[in-house]
Design an enzyme around this catalytic site. Structure first.
Site, mmCIF file in Angstrom:
data_model
loop_
_atom_site.group_PDB
_atom_site.id
_atom_site.type_symbol
_atom_site.label_atom_id
_atom_site.label_comp_id
_atom_site.label_asym_id
_atom_site.label_seq_id
_atom_site.Cartn_x
_atom_site.Cartn_y
_atom_site.Cartn_z
ATOM 1 N N HIS A 293 40.158 38.141 47.656
ATOM 2 C CA HIS A 293 40.538 36.714 47.639
ATOM 3 C C HIS A 293 39.266 35.896 47.866
ATOM 4 C CE1 HIS A 293 42.918 33.207 47.915
ATOM 5 N NE2 HIS A 293 43.434 33.326 49.120
ATOM 6 N N HIS A 333 41.717 37.303 37.442
ATOM 7 C CA HIS A 333 42.559 36.442 38.268
ATOM 8 C C HIS A 333 44.014 36.781 37.999
ATOM 9 C CE1 HIS A 333 44.148 32.851 40.186
ATOM 10 N NE2 HIS A 333 42.981 32.788 40.798
ATOM 11 N N ASP A 389 34.786 32.074 41.872
ATOM 12 C CA ASP A 389 33.806 32.644 42.800
ATOM 13 C C ASP A 389 32.569 33.213 42.119
ATOM 14 O OD1 ASP A 389 35.014 32.082 45.192
ATOM 15 O OD2 ASP A 389 36.420 33.737 44.958
HETATM 16 N N1 ACO Z 1 36.675 44.252 37.264
HETATM 17 C C1 ACO Z 1 37.093 45.322 36.533
HETATM 18 N N2 ACO Z 1 38.376 45.555 36.196
HETATM 19 C C2 ACO Z 1 39.275 44.659 36.634
HETATM 20 C C3 ACO Z 1 38.918 43.517 37.386
HETATM 21 C C4 ACO Z 1 37.547 43.345 37.689
HETATM 22 N N3 ACO Z 1 37.136 42.293 38.391
HETATM 23 N N4 ACO Z 1 40.017 42.826 37.684
HETATM 24 C C5 ACO Z 1 41.054 43.482 37.137
HETATM 25 N N5 ACO Z 1 40.602 44.583 36.497
HETATM 26 C C6 ACO Z 1 41.388 45.528 35.701
HETATM 27 C C7 ACO Z 1 42.198 46.472 36.600
HETATM 28 O O1 ACO Z 1 41.481 47.652 36.882
HETATM 29 C C8 ACO Z 1 43.414 46.703 35.738
HETATM 30 O O2 ACO Z 1 43.062 47.609 34.728
HETATM 31 P P1 ACO Z 1 44.145 48.720 34.226
HETATM 32 O O3 ACO Z 1 45.227 47.902 33.569
HETATM 33 O O4 ACO Z 1 43.383 49.582 33.303
HETATM 34 O O5 ACO Z 1 44.620 49.410 35.464
HETATM 35 C C9 ACO Z 1 43.638 45.366 35.048
HETATM 36 O O6 ACO Z 1 42.348 44.761 34.982
HETATM 37 C C10 ACO Z 1 44.604 44.437 35.791
HETATM 38 O O7 ACO Z 1 44.135 44.327 37.131
HETATM 39 P P2 ACO Z 1 45.074 44.051 38.375
HETATM 40 O O8 ACO Z 1 44.401 44.542 39.610
HETATM 41 O O9 ACO Z 1 46.440 44.573 38.072
HETATM 42 O O10 ACO Z 1 45.148 42.483 38.335
HETATM 43 P P3 ACO Z 1 45.634 41.575 39.537
HETATM 44 O O11 ACO Z 1 46.196 40.357 38.921
HETATM 45 O O12 ACO Z 1 46.502 42.328 40.477
HETATM 46 O O13 ACO Z 1 44.288 41.259 40.327
HETATM 47 C C11 ACO Z 1 42.330 40.221 41.098
HETATM 48 C C12 ACO Z 1 43.640 40.038 40.321
HETATM 49 C C13 ACO Z 1 42.631 40.765 42.511
HETATM 50 C C14 ACO Z 1 41.666 38.860 41.263
HETATM 51 C C15 ACO Z 1 41.410 41.194 40.314
HETATM 52 O O14 ACO Z 1 41.137 40.669 39.041
HETATM 53 C C16 ACO Z 1 40.122 41.503 41.067
HETATM 54 O O15 ACO Z 1 40.109 42.397 41.902
HETATM 55 N N6 ACO Z 1 39.008 40.736 40.793
HETATM 56 C C17 ACO Z 1 37.775 40.942 41.512
HETATM 57 C C18 ACO Z 1 37.837 40.221 42.853
HETATM 58 C C19 ACO Z 1 37.740 38.715 42.714
HETATM 59 O O16 ACO Z 1 36.887 38.185 42.013
HETATM 60 N N7 ACO Z 1 38.632 38.016 43.444
HETATM 61 C C20 ACO Z 1 38.636 36.565 43.475
HETATM 62 C C21 ACO Z 1 39.859 36.033 42.815
HETATM 63 S S1 ACO Z 1 39.785 34.264 42.783
HETATM 64 C C22 ACO Z 1 40.187 33.832 44.350
HETATM 65 O O17 ACO Z 1 40.923 34.471 45.044
HETATM 66 C C23 ACO Z 1 39.611 32.618 44.836
#
Ligand code: ACO
Length: 466
Positions: A293, A333, A389
């Site tokens: 987050h 996201h 971010d």
């Molecule tokens: N890098 C690589 N792969 C990713 C990323 C990433 N940053 N984010 C998602 N994926 C992939 C997952 O591995 C998954 O792949 P799969 O379908 O092959 O298993 C797919 O994309 C979907 O990912 P989920 O985790 O199901 O997506 P979710 O909506 O639950 O997660 C999140 C969203 C937590 C923001 C995620 O994208 C992430 O971890 N990002 C990196 C952390 C980040 O930047 N957080 C800040 C968010 S903005 C904020 O809170 C202010």
């Protein structure tokens, strides 16, 4: 006159906030062959459609059965509330506070104007704004005991741990804040939280640095005062760099609210127990601390440091894709499945700041990362774009904030949204204590048969061994 159209320049009338029935969903239970009809509801013109989960409870195979629930780990498809504060269209990359596009607010509004807007639903008049700014400025000081409390932390304590604890501690200084149904008490608590968050944040910074605490300067604006409390040394009056003041004001506006994100959900859930707002906001700070987050801005810089050089970007991307390395922090996201509109504004802002302080050496790595990811099928097919971010950390670092302080800056701004959402929840007659159901998958009943020889083993031996 029936069906009269409003004049073109007439202000839009405020939305009713009610959910409208727009149709029905017919359900057939194959276990009983019974048919059920549940309402489809929608919130206003932009509103999403939903069914009420409680309408499914009637679906059962026997009268004494609990009835059907929905199963939705991580709230992937569940609306926990109705809200009139923030609108996001994740596919089209739209973010609006109370109907106003984020791009316009970031360009033209002040953070405190936005904080008022989030809470009250309308932009303040001049007299409302003057009073609001006066009230918040008046309450920036914290009790002297907070300083002693902060001194108890070790020199290397993470500032988010310190902030979380000090916000929670404020609850003990204002026991009257428990009267959450009294509008006057709610108002003063909201003013106190918005006023004192920058002071607490700056005190956390000064503690880490081993510097004396700087008291608020009430002649300064919200962001100028914050920078003064962070950076002032022996000078009698701190004069902040206007480019930094503007950048911080914009970043605070961009971070002020984001509908039902993890930390806002935490504030609403904890607040639904009717605890005081200081405790509820402390829960928000705790949720924001996590690396998935608000903690992501900190992780982006750590990731860029690890990459070290633009030539290492392709190898790093391959590692992310293989799932062996970490995720690409600052990408992806839950809601945005296109470019986060805030990230566009932050990228432009970064240019302004770098013109002032010189190019950040890691910007090249960030740009290369973005370019590589946006042209890679792994990221494109999963609709992973830079989020807010991705570039904020670079700006904060060029303003000389330490990496582990970035999320604290986010928390100061998000307090405005948390409080608006908290108050909206309290005024929503449909809300009760937040208490999800579970689907139990454990053992059925079994008798207790202890495997222990002694029930109270002594810990003494272990302590001596260490
Ligand atoms: N890098 C690589 N792969 C990713 C990323 C990433 N940053 N984010 C998602 N994926 C992939 C997952 O591995 C998954 O792949 P799969 O379908 O092959 O298993 C797919 O994309 C979907 O990912 P989920 O985790 O199901 O997506 P979710 O909506 O639950 O997660 C999140 C969203 C937590 C923001 C995620 O994208 C992430 O971890 N990002 C990196 C952390 C980040 O930047 N957080 C800040 C968010 S903005 C904020 O809170 C202010």
């Amino acid at each position: 006159m029936a069906n009269a159209q409003p004049a073109l320049d007439a202000p839009p009338s405020p939305p009713s906030g009610e959910l409208q029935a727009t149709g029905t969903l017919e359900i057939k239970d194959s276990r009983t062959n019974k048919n059920y009809s549940v309402q489809i509801i929608q919130g206003g013109v932009e509103g999403d459609t939903a069914t009420r989960a409680m309408d499914l409870r009637q679906i059962k195979t026997a009268p004494d059965e609990f009835g059907l629930m929905t199963y939705d780990p991580a709230f992937m498809n569940t609306a926990s509330c109705k809200s009139a504060i923030t609108f996001i269209d994740g596919d089209r990359g739209i973010l609006r506070y109370r109907g106003y596009p984020i791009e316009q607010l970031a360009e033209k509004a002040t953070f405190l104007e936005v904080a008022w807007l989030l809470r009250h639903g309308e932009l303040p008049t001049q007299s409302e704004y003057d009073q609001w700014v006066r009230d918040i400025t008046f309450h920036t000081y914290v009790h002297e005991n907070i300083k002693n409390f902060l001194q108890g932390f070790r020199y290397d304590a993470h500032p988010m741990s310190m902030l979380c604890s000090t916000v929670a501690a404020l609850s003990s200084f204002y026991p009257e804040a428990k009267a959450i149904h009294d509008p006057d008490q709610r108002n003063i608590s909201i003013v106190r939280l918005l006023a004192k968050l920058p002071t607490l944040a700056a005190f956390c910074y000064r503690h880490i640095k081993g510097l004396p605490f700087i008291y608020p300067d009430n002649d300064l604006s919200y962001t100028e005062n914050f920078l003064s409390m962070v950076a002032r040394m022996s000078e009698p009056k701190y004069e902040a760099n206007p480019v930094f003041v503007k950048a911080l004001e914009v970043l605070f506006i961009l971070h002020a609210d984001h509908e039902q994100n993890c930390s806002t959900n935490a504030v609403r859930a904890v607040g639904s127990s009717q605890v005081d707002p200081f405790s509820a906001v402390a829960a928000g700070v705790a949720a924001l601390y996590g690396p998935l987050h608000g903690g992501a801005n900190e992780q982006v810089l750590r990731m860029i440091k690890e990459i070290g050089h633009p030539k290492n970007v392709p190898g790093f991307i391959d590692e992310v894709k293989s799932g062996k390395g970490s995720r690409l922090m600052g990408f992806g996201h839950r809601v945005y499945k296109s470019y986060d509109p805030r990230a566009k504004i932050v990228k432009a802002l970064a240019d302004d700041v770098f013109k002032q302080v010189g190019m950040d050496k890691d910007l090249e790595i960030a740009l290369k990362l973005e370019e590589a990811a946006l042209s890679d099928d792994y990221f494109v097919s999963r609709k992973l774009y830079p989020n807010v971010d991705f570039y904020t950390g670079l700006i904060y670092r060029s303003m000389a904030f330490p990496t582990d302080f970035f999320t604290v800056l986010f928390a100061v701004a998000r307090t405005a949204g948390w409080l608006a959402q908290w108050e909206e929840m309290l005024n929503d007659k449909e809300q009760k204590i937040a208490r999800p159901r579970q689907i139990y998958v454990g053992y059925g009943e079994r008798p207790y048969e202890s495997q222990l020889k002694t029930k109270f083993p002594s810990a003494k031996k272990d302590v001596l061994r260490k």
